[in-house]
Design a protein around this motif. Structure first.
Motif, PDB file in Angstrom:
ATOM      1  N   THR A  31      -9.693  -6.089 -10.173  1.00 16.16           N
ATOM      2  CA  THR A  31      -8.806  -5.475  -9.192  1.00 16.16           C
ATOM      3  C   THR A  31      -7.641  -4.808  -9.902  1.00 16.16           C
ATOM      4  O   THR A  31      -7.338  -5.110 -11.049  1.00 16.16           O
ATOM      5  N   CYS A  32      -6.987  -3.896  -9.204  1.00 16.72           N
ATOM      6  CA  CYS A  32      -5.823  -3.200  -9.749  1.00 16.72           C
ATOM      7  C   CYS A  32      -4.564  -3.813  -9.159  1.00 16.72           C
ATOM      8  O   CYS A  32      -4.350  -3.761  -7.946  1.00 16.72           O
ATOM      9  N   THR A  34      -1.514  -2.798  -9.614  1.00 16.57           N
ATOM     10  CA  THR A  34      -0.601  -1.733  -9.185  1.00 16.57           C
ATOM     11  C   THR A  34      -0.931  -1.207  -7.797  1.00 16.57           C
ATOM     12  O   THR A  34      -0.059  -1.066  -6.957  1.00 16.57           O
ATOM     13  N   HIS A  35      -2.213  -0.917  -7.557  1.00 22.57           N
ATOM     14  CA  HIS A  35      -2.624  -0.291  -6.303  1.00 22.57           C
ATOM     15  C   HIS A  35      -3.145  -1.285  -5.273  1.00 22.57           C
ATOM     16  O   HIS A  35      -3.463  -0.885  -4.152  1.00 22.57           O
ATOM     17  N   GLN A  36      -3.275  -2.558  -5.656  1.00 20.11           N
ATOM     18  CA  GLN A  36      -3.820  -3.579  -4.762  1.00 20.11           C
ATOM     19  C   GLN A  36      -5.158  -3.111  -4.202  1.00 20.11           C
ATOM     20  O   GLN A  36      -5.395  -3.098  -2.996  1.00 20.11           O
ATOM     21  N   ALA A  37      -6.033  -2.686  -5.114  1.00 23.33           N
ATOM     22  CA  ALA A  37      -7.343  -2.153  -4.761  1.00 23.33           C
ATOM     23  C   ALA A  37      -8.352  -2.619  -5.806  1.00 23.33           C
ATOM     24  O   ALA A  37      -7.982  -3.229  -6.805  1.00 23.33           O
ATOM     25  N   ASP A  41     -11.958   1.714  -7.932  1.00 24.09           N
ATOM     26  CA  ASP A  41     -11.530   2.721  -6.956  1.00 24.09           C
ATOM     27  C   ASP A  41     -10.340   3.549  -7.432  1.00 24.09           C
ATOM     28  O   ASP A  41     -10.084   4.621  -6.891  1.00 24.09           O
ATOM     29  N   CYS A  42      -9.605   3.053  -8.412  1.00 22.08           N
ATOM     30  CA  CYS A  42      -8.430   3.808  -8.857  1.00 22.08           C
ATOM     31  C   CYS A  42      -8.422   4.015 -10.369  1.00 22.08           C
ATOM     32  O   CYS A  42      -7.395   4.379 -10.932  1.00 22.08           O
ATOM     33  N   ASP A  45      -7.023   7.301 -11.569  1.00 22.32           N
ATOM     34  CA  ASP A  45      -5.661   7.637 -11.177  1.00 22.32           C
ATOM     35  C   ASP A  45      -4.852   7.976 -12.428  1.00 22.32           C
ATOM     36  O   ASP A  45      -4.947   7.289 -13.439  1.00 22.32           O
ATOM     37  N   MET A  47      -1.958   7.385 -13.263  1.00 22.43           N
ATOM     38  CA  MET A  47      -1.140   6.273 -13.726  1.00 22.43           C
ATOM     39  C   MET A  47      -1.909   5.415 -14.735  1.00 22.43           C
ATOM     40  O   MET A  47      -1.329   4.815 -15.628  1.00 22.43           O
ATOM     41  N   HIS A  48      -3.232   5.364 -14.600  1.00 22.85           N
ATOM     42  CA  HIS A  48      -4.052   4.567 -15.499  1.00 22.85           C
ATOM     43  C   HIS A  48      -4.562   5.383 -16.684  1.00 22.85           C
ATOM     44  O   HIS A  48      -4.648   4.882 -17.795  1.00 22.85           O
ATOM     45  N   HIS A  55       3.672  12.386 -12.999  1.00 24.94           N
ATOM     46  CA  HIS A  55       2.543  12.561 -12.087  1.00 24.94           C
ATOM     47  C   HIS A  55       2.948  13.349 -10.854  1.00 24.94           C
ATOM     48  O   HIS A  55       2.536  13.053  -9.763  1.00 24.94           O
TER      49      HIS A  55
END
Length: 60
Positions: A31-32, A34-37, A41-42, A45, A47-48, A55
């Protein structure tokens, strides 16, 4: 739009948080934080992929 919370995701975030607190490397999370996902799925992004870059869209 009424969205029900994803209980599997919430449980996985909690699990990853506990594992990371006990020594798991952050890159091993499913899980991420930062994005709570879900991490997948991210993963693309900015940011990663390039955390030091700004950005914000460049003005036209």
């Amino acid at each position: 739009m009424d969205r029900k919370p994803d209980r599997r995701l919430a449980a996985a975030i909690e699990r990853d948080n506990r594992l990371e607190d006990t020594g798991m490397h952050g890159d091993d999370r499913a899980t991420c934080w930062t994005h709570q996902a879900w991490a997948q799925d991210c993963a693309d992004d900015p940011m990663h992929t390039n955390p030091s870059a700004l950005h914000r869209p460049r003005p036209a």
